[in-house]
Scaffold this motif. Structure first.
Motif, mmCIF file in Angstrom:
data_model
loop_
_atom_site.group_PDB
_atom_site.id
_atom_site.type_symbol
_atom_site.label_atom_id
_atom_site.label_comp_id
_atom_site.label_asym_id
_atom_site.label_seq_id
_atom_site.Cartn_x
_atom_site.Cartn_y
_atom_site.Cartn_z
ATOM 1 N N GLU A 82 0.809 -1.219 0.000
ATOM 2 C CA GLU A 82 0.000 0.000 0.000
ATOM 3 C C GLU A 82 0.846 1.274 0.000
ATOM 4 O OE1 GLU A 82 0.268 -2.041 2.572
ATOM 5 O OE2 GLU A 82 -0.252 -1.112 4.489
ATOM 6 N N ALA A 83 2.038 1.207 0.604
ATOM 7 C CA ALA A 83 2.850 2.430 0.698
ATOM 8 C C ALA A 83 3.226 2.928 -0.700
ATOM 9 C CB ALA A 83 4.097 2.161 1.529
ATOM 10 N N ALA A 84 3.642 1.986 -1.561
ATOM 11 C CA ALA A 84 4.050 2.374 -2.912
ATOM 12 C C ALA A 84 2.873 2.968 -3.677
ATOM 13 C CB ALA A 84 4.608 1.166 -3.652
ATOM 14 N N ARG A 85 1.699 2.376 -3.489
ATOM 15 C CA ARG A 85 0.516 2.885 -4.204
ATOM 16 C C ARG A 85 0.110 4.259 -3.682
ATOM 17 N NH1 ARG A 85 -1.471 1.087 -9.144
ATOM 18 N NH2 ARG A 85 0.177 -0.416 -9.442
ATOM 19 N N LEU A 86 0.233 4.454 -2.363
ATOM 20 C CA LEU A 86 -0.114 5.757 -1.785
ATOM 21 C C LEU A 86 0.801 6.839 -2.361
ATOM 22 C CD1 LEU A 86 -0.920 5.158 1.974
ATOM 23 C CD2 LEU A 86 -2.372 6.229 0.272
ATOM 24 N N GLU A 87 2.053 6.462 -2.616
ATOM 25 C CA GLU A 87 2.995 7.399 -3.206
ATOM 26 C C GLU A 87 2.465 7.876 -4.565
ATOM 27 O OE1 GLU A 87 5.253 9.713 -2.442
ATOM 28 O OE2 GLU A 87 4.998 8.385 -0.711
ATOM 29 N N ARG A 88 1.914 6.937 -5.336
ATOM 30 C CA ARG A 88 1.365 7.297 -6.649
ATOM 31 C C ARG A 88 0.186 8.243 -6.509
ATOM 32 N NH1 ARG A 88 1.684 2.433 -10.863
ATOM 33 N NH2 ARG A 88 0.024 3.646 -11.801
ATOM 34 N N ILE A 89 -0.652 7.974 -5.484
ATOM 35 C CA ILE A 89 -1.799 8.860 -5.234
ATOM 36 C C ILE A 89 -1.299 10.251 -4.891
ATOM 37 C CG2 ILE A 89 -3.765 9.285 -3.695
ATOM 38 C CD1 ILE A 89 -4.387 6.872 -5.187
ATOM 39 N N ARG A 90 -0.247 10.283 -4.041
ATOM 40 C CA ARG A 90 0.302 11.569 -3.631
ATOM 41 C C ARG A 90 0.791 12.339 -4.853
ATOM 42 N NH1 ARG A 90 2.827 9.335 1.027
ATOM 43 N NH2 ARG A 90 1.092 9.604 2.469
ATOM 44 N N ALA A 91 1.454 11.635 -5.750
ATOM 45 C CA ALA A 91 1.986 12.287 -6.947
ATOM 46 C C ALA A 91 0.837 12.818 -7.804
ATOM 47 C CB ALA A 91 2.838 11.302 -7.738
ATOM 48 N N ALA A 92 -0.215 11.998 -7.990
ATOM 49 C CA ALA A 92 -1.360 12.432 -8.801
ATOM 50 C C ALA A 92 -2.023 13.635 -8.153
ATOM 51 C CB ALA A 92 -2.351 11.291 -8.955
ATOM 52 N N ASP A 93 -2.086 13.611 -6.832
ATOM 53 C CA ASP A 93 -2.715 14.713 -6.102
ATOM 54 C C ASP A 93 -1.908 15.994 -6.274
ATOM 55 O OD1 ASP A 93 -4.594 15.698 -3.848
ATOM 56 O OD2 ASP A 93 -2.583 16.166 -3.111
ATOM 57 N N SER A 94 -0.579 15.893 -6.204
ATOM 58 C CA SER A 94 0.187 17.133 -6.290
ATOM 59 C C SER A 94 0.164 17.683 -7.716
ATOM 60 C CB SER A 94 1.617 16.957 -5.759
ATOM 61 O OG SER A 94 2.287 16.018 -6.538
ATOM 62 N N ARG A 95 0.016 16.803 -8.714
ATOM 63 C CA ARG A 95 -0.167 17.313 -10.083
ATOM 64 C C ARG A 95 -1.456 18.134 -10.154
ATOM 65 N NH1 ARG A 95 2.001 12.475 -11.798
ATOM 66 N NH2 ARG A 95 0.011 11.401 -11.942
ATOM 67 N N LEU A 96 -2.492 17.622 -9.521
ATOM 68 C CA LEU A 96 -3.783 18.312 -9.529
ATOM 69 C C LEU A 96 -3.672 19.656 -8.810
ATOM 70 C CD1 LEU A 96 -6.685 17.934 -10.458
ATOM 71 C CD2 LEU A 96 -7.190 16.813 -8.299
ATOM 72 N N VAL A 97 -2.936 19.676 -7.692
ATOM 73 C CA VAL A 97 -2.769 20.908 -6.923
ATOM 74 C C VAL A 97 -2.051 21.952 -7.768
ATOM 75 C CG1 VAL A 97 -1.609 21.927 -4.940
ATOM 76 C CG2 VAL A 97 -2.844 19.777 -4.686
ATOM 77 N N LYS A 98 -1.007 21.522 -8.486
ATOM 78 C CA LYS A 98 -0.257 22.476 -9.324
ATOM 79 C C LYS A 98 -1.174 23.104 -10.372
ATOM 80 C CE LYS A 98 4.531 21.213 -8.991
ATOM 81 N NZ LYS A 98 4.563 19.754 -8.778
ATOM 82 N N LEU A 99 -2.013 22.259 -10.971
ATOM 83 C CA LEU A 99 -2.912 22.775 -12.006
ATOM 84 C C LEU A 99 -3.943 23.708 -11.401
ATOM 85 C CD1 LEU A 99 -3.297 19.541 -14.102
ATOM 86 C CD2 LEU A 99 -2.258 21.677 -14.840
ATOM 87 N N ALA A 100 -4.376 23.414 -10.187
ATOM 88 C CA ALA A 100 -5.356 24.283 -9.528
ATOM 89 C C ALA A 100 -4.723 25.644 -9.276
ATOM 90 C CB ALA A 100 -5.814 23.661 -8.220
ATOM 91 N N GLN A 101 -3.418 25.643 -8.957
ATOM 92 C CA GLN A 101 -2.757 26.928 -8.731
ATOM 93 C C GLN A 101 -2.672 27.729 -10.019
ATOM 94 O OE1 GLN A 101 0.766 25.743 -6.710
ATOM 95 N NE2 GLN A 101 -0.351 25.538 -4.797
#
Lengths: 558, 561
Positions: free
Chosen positions: B216-235
């Motif tokens: 699960e840790a490795a998969r959560l890392e992927r979620i984190r990465a996808a989330d931060s891409r979304l945050v950058k675009l929101a900015q």
């Protein structure tokens, strides 16, 4: 959920500096508005007294500067507010996902992954306006009106007093919002969701409706349901829009009162034109923060409604266990025992398992058979620590399983679920889930043992072929064999196989059961099955009936 | 206005009169605000000349009129525009439904994928914003802006000109700039959001396995990465929004300053009464309320249009299956059903779904059609119900090609029960009665009885009124199939198709169901389509559909009943 729910406010902790900056920019913006209004009044007054355009350029430049400053500040507010909001949203989203993953790996509350995802993505995003605009506005609504009143009082005390008199309408408005809007919004949100679900249901069932010749009737029903919803919604809107109108009335009435009294005082000469004009221009600004607060509240009402669902998921009690011992017993040396174990899903009547006794001696292969719904898969989830028994005890040797570190225990258990999930990535990635550090050779060997090597090499990119969401789709038999390769690669002393041959064609059954036989060597194994192919090789067969009365039959002895 | 928008407006059957009222009220709301500030500005200036109070009466009354009138008009406007949106929502749904009705399921790709369908429905629902965000704000801005400019020009043409220029820039250039910046960010944001959702669904669906394999840790890392891409675009989106809001204020500032400058100049030159300077400045300031909402409206409109485009694409094809101009009379006994050298292909699919199959069912005969998944078994159901016409060969009932009958007549002869049959989120009784609305409770009871589930239904606290939940979620797989069977039995059609009725059932449940199905079928012709062994001992004949059914006629094995 209340607008200023402490659970929501607590989540803003890490974003406080940005939110403070946002609020300060907002206050600065209000100051710019005051300057702008005063300069405008000054220009008008001087022009009135006959000043020429040439002598007014400086003031006009100042006016433009005030507007430009406001523009820059508004831009800064947008950036700061949304940046703050997104850091809160990310935190919420990840907290939600981690919570589900670690404490509810199997959803016992009937929430499916689609719903959690919707809450974590769209639902959380619906709170953007709440954090980015509503919360700063709450602070601004208590600062800016005082600022405006003070400024107006310096220019003309009497007008400030008149404006102060209209302010009591504001709490009335706030009360109305709290009283009506909140509940109505929630009701409307539920009704709207119900309507959307109904529409989806009808569209989904369209082939069935056509087959029974009812498709036309349903169009009429759809129109009727929508119309009924419109009528009831309009009824509630008639009331809830009133609250907004009260504030609007306070604002326009305030401006009209200030204008008329200032006019009368100007006639009598007790007020100068510049002061009168300043007061007039600034009067509407007193109400702007409240109106904006109301608007932002409306805009984030959806988010607040979702937040309720979100916190229900976040605050749900854990299904899995909490560890209390550091030692991890080894199933290769000690027997795994279920003693009087019961399990029932919360909110559902009747237990799935009822006082089950089961023992797995080291190195033994036990087949667990029974009808569907008898709780066979639940036994697997309990042994993996994915669910905690509602009564009874699972022990390994002398240690209670619930007291063990779940992670450490799971490292000793390999599991082939009934419907294995293929994660998006390559075939190799999926097998390596069993052991991310495994060498290429070991991974290939595991696949070969699972009878998967041949078909994998036949795929367009072999082990590098992308599967899972958006990748190549595999047959159930292929998925199963990859899952078995996963379990082999993990090389754990206890192996749980859940219906490894269900839904497979005869050729795949042969391949899979051959793989299972190879996997048996030197391991404790629990095979959940109804097919004779696998049960034949078991040392013992345990029959599980709904409820859990268990009959055992020793193959070897028989 | 582009063709897309026009088609979308047609889909919503624009309630033009109501929309007109909404626009009028919207413009009046803005204009009352303009009127309030302008007359108040005049009042103050005129009062400074210290005339008799009576001469100010008109201005005082006007200020009060605009002040009191605005909240009332605003209230009415909000009611009117929400009413239009809700009406449009209802109409869009119904007309969308009517358009896809003849297309389902054969002409809709991915119809069986639940999330695609939900997205489609969400797209349809998004169209309610078309009026509220797409049509109304520009019309309101145009109307209110024109009146404000006209009023300013009546007093001082130059002021009208400056205001017109300012409103045009503020209402068109700024929203266009901010809109195009945001649209780019928005598209990438939608993609990033989709990616994150897909990652999350996968993570949560596979959660038990991830946890069991400590992955699960490795998969959560992927979620984190996808989330931060979304945050950058929101900015980036925040940047674009901020630019729009900021520029809007700058334009307002320059316009007000411009109006002031020309007014001061005109007053100095004696072309303008000095009491009108304040009025013109405040009129200009207040009239920007007409264009401020346009930036947000432009963005929402773009999103709505994209949703609308997807909806239109879906329904663009038109129905492939149509009733003949001169239909044959409804088929009558004997109801022999046959496929003769039938080849079939779905629209937009490269490979044929069925390549050359022949099959004949005599009245009362019971035939099983077996084959692995992907062999085209469900296509046969679609052909027999005439959801799809064969590309070659023909399907017949009582010797006539299906294409000669009315579709409704065909579907009265054949009823289907199986995996693809839908249970509606309604009561058990409603779901059964669907196939024959005029049936009374005793007919429904009898059908449930024959499907061997009446005893269970009767024992429920709410009996027939028990709700089955979304897609029958409250029921077990076996119960669902039995209720679907009862529905098919109630239709009382001479031919019964059982399409994978045992999918997802365990062997003992499946065997019991098949036994009950065949005893309930009575003298009907039955076609059992399956990939499993249960029930094959109960038919007269088993025909095999080879994988891909690549033109090889299935071999037939005789069986005893």
């Amino acid at each position: 959920m209340r607008a200023l729910d402490p659970r929501l406010l607590r989540r803003t902790r890490s974003a406080r500096p940005l939110l403070t900056l946002d609020t300060m920019l907002g206050a600065a913006c209000a100051l710019a508005v005051l300057v702008q209004g005063s300069v405008l009044a000054l220009i008008v007054a001087r022009a009135f007294q006959g000043a020429h355009l040439r002598s007014l350029w400086f003031d006009i430049g100042l006016l433009v500067t005030a507007f430009l400053a406001r523009g820059a500040l508004v831009w800064g507010m947008e950036m700061a507010g949304r940046r703050a909001a997104w850091s809160v949203l990310s935190e919420l989203r990840l907290a939600l996902v981690e919570k589900r993953l670690r404490t509810h790996p199997i959803a016992t509350d009937g929430t499916d992954s689609g719903e959690v995802t919707a809450v974590a993505v769209q639902g959380v995003e619906a709170l953007e306006g709440y954090f980015a605009r509503y919360l700063p506005q709450v602070v601004l609504a208590s600062i800016v009106p005082l600022l405006v009143l003070a400024w107006v009082a310096i220019v003309d005390l009497e007008s400030a007093l008149i404006m102060l008199l209209t302010l009591p309408l504001v709490p009335v408005f706030m009360w109305l919002i709290g009283r009506y809007t909140e509940q109505r919004t929630r009701e409307r949100w539920h009704a709207l969701r119900h309507l959307a679900t109904h529409f989806l249901d009808v569209v989904r069932g369209l082939p069935t409706l056509r087959a029974v010749g009812r498709a036309n009737d349903e169009a009429a029903a759809l129109a009727e349901v929508s119309e009924r919803y419109r009528v009831t919604t309009m009824e509630t809107l008639r009331v809830s829009f009133l609250s907004g109108s009260v504030l609007e009335l306070a604002a326009t009435l305030g401006v009209a009162l200030v204008a008329v009294t200032a006019g009368v005082r100007l006639v009598s000469g007790s007020l100068g034109l510049q002061a009168g004009m300043t007061v007039l221009v600034l009067a509407p600004e007193l109400y702007v923060p409240f109106r904006r607060l109301g608007a932002e509240y409306h805009a984030s009402a959806d988010g607040i409604a979702v937040a309720e669902r979100m916190f229900a998921l976040l605050d749900a009690p854990a299904d899995a266990s909490t560890p209390s011992t550091r030692t991890t017993p080894n199933p290769a040396r000690s027997a795994v025992r279920l003693e009087q174990v019961s399990f029932s899903y919360p909110g559902r009547t009747g237990p799935v398992l009822d006082a089950l006794d089961l023992e797995l001696a080291p190195g033994e292969t036990v087949a667990l058979v029974g009808e569907s719904g008898a709780g066979k898969s639940t036994v697997a989830a309990l042994l993996l620590g994915l669910l905690a028994p509602t009564a009874g005890r699972i022990s390994v040797g002398a240690t209670d399983l619930m007291a063990c570190q779940a992670d450490a225990w799971r490292r000793l258990v390999a599991w082939v679920p009934q419907h294995p999930t293929m994660f998006s990535g390559s075939v190799a990635d999926n097998i390596r889930l069993g052991d991310p550090a495994a060498s290429e050779d070991r991974m290939h060997a595991a696949a070969a043992l699972a009878g998967a090597d041949d078909f994998i090499r036949g795929l367009p990119d072999g082990y590098a072929t992308l599967i899972g969401d958006g990748g190549r789709s595999l047959s159930p038999g292929e998925r199963r064999r990859i899952a078995i390769a996963r379990a082999i690669l993990k090389d754990a002393p206890l192996v749980i196989l859940d219906e490894p041959t269900a839904d497979l064609d005869p050729a795949s059954v042969t391949l899979v059961s051959r793989a299972v036989r190879r996997l048996r060597a030197g391991r404790t194994m629990l095979v959940i099955a109804h097919r004779p192919e696998l049960v034949e090789h078991a040392d013992r067969v345990v029959h599980l009936r709904t409820g859990a009365a268990v009959s055992e039959q020793n193959r070897r002895a028989a | 206005m582009s063709g897309t928008v026009r088609s979308l407006l047609a889909l919503g059957e624009a309630p033009r009169a109501r929309l007109g009222v909404g626009v009028l009220l919207g413009a009046l709301t803005v204009l009352f605000g303009v009127g309030l500030m302008a007359t108040a500005g005049y009042l103050i200036s005129r009062a400074a000349e210290q005339p008799a109070v009576l001469s100010l009466m008109v201005a005082i009354v006007a200020v009060r009129f605009f002040g009191l009138g605005r909240p009332i008009i605003r209230y009415l406007e909000r009611l009117a525009s929400h009413d239009v949106a809700l009406r449009v929502l209802g109409r869009v749904r119904v007309s969308f439904y009517r358009r896809i009705e003849p297309l389902a399921p054969a002409q809709l790709d991915g119809y069986r994928k639940g999330d695609l369908l939900s997205r489609m429905v969400a797209d349809v629902d998004a169209l309610q914003n078309l009026y509220l965000r797409g049509v109304e704000p520009p019309l309101v801005a145009l109307l209110a802006g024109a009146v404000a400019v006209g009023a300013a020009a009546a007093f001082l043409p130059a002021a009208g000109l400056v205001l017109a220029g300012g409103l045009l820039v503020g209402g068109m250039a700024v929203p266009a700039l901010s809109g195009s910046l945001r649209a780019r960010a928005g598209r990438r944001q939608a993609a990033a959001r989709g990616e994150l959702s897909a990652e999350l669904v996968e993570l949560l669906r596979g959660a038990p396995e991830l946890v069991a394999f400590s992955g699960e840790a490795a998969r959560l890392e992927r979620i984190r990465a996808a989330d931060s891409r979304l945050v950058k675009l929101a900015q980036r989106d925040a940047l674009a929004t901020g630019v729009g809001d900021g520029l809007g204020l700058a334009v307002t500032g320059f316009t007000v300053a411009g109006v002031l400058a020309v007014a001061v100049n005109a007053s100095a030159e004696g072309r303008l009464d000095r009491v009108l300077i304040a009025m013109l400045a405040l009129l200009a300031l207040a009239s920007f309320e007409a264009v401020t909402p346009l930036a947000d409206a432009a963005r929402e409109f773009a999103a709505t249009r994209a949703a609308g485009q997807r909806v239109l694409e879906l329904t663009a094809g038109g129905a492939a299956v149509r009733d003949p101009d001169q239909p044959a009379p409804a088929p009558c006994w004997p109801f022999t059903v046959a496929l003769e050298g039938v080849r079939a292909r779905y629209p937009n699919q490269p490979r044929p779904a069925l390549a050359g199959i022949s099959l004949s069912l005599r009245p009362g005969e019971r035939v099983a059609l077996v084959g692995p998944s992907g062999a085209g078994k469900t296509t046969i159901t679609n052909l027999l119900l005439r959801f799809l016409d064969p590309a070659a060969g023909r399907v017949t009932i009582a010797g006539r090609d299906l294409r000669e009958y009315r579709q409704a007549d065909v579907r009265r002869v054949i009823s289907v029960a199986g995996q693809e049959s839908h249970l509606f989120s309604a009561s058990i009784g409603d779901n059964v009665r669907l196939s024959r609305p005029e049936a009374n409770d005793r007919d429904v009871e009898a059908a449930l009885h024959r499907a061997r589930i009446w005893d269970w239904v009767q024992a429920l606290p709410n009996g027939l009124d028990t709700l089955v939940g979304e897609e029958g979620r409250e029921l077990s797989g076996g119960q669902r199939q039995r209720i679907i069977l009862a529905r098919a039995l109630l239709a009382d059609a001479p031919v019964l198709i059982l399409d994978e009725p045992t999918a997802h059932l365990d062997p003992s449940t499946a065997s019991a169901l098949m036994r009950d199905v065949f005893s309930a079928a009575g003298g009907r012709t039955v076609l059992l389509i399956t990939h499993r062994r249960e029930g094959l001992d109960l038919v007269d004949r088993v025909q095999t559909l080879p994988p891909g059914s690549a033109g090889i006629p299935g071999h037939t094995a005789r069986r005893r009943r």
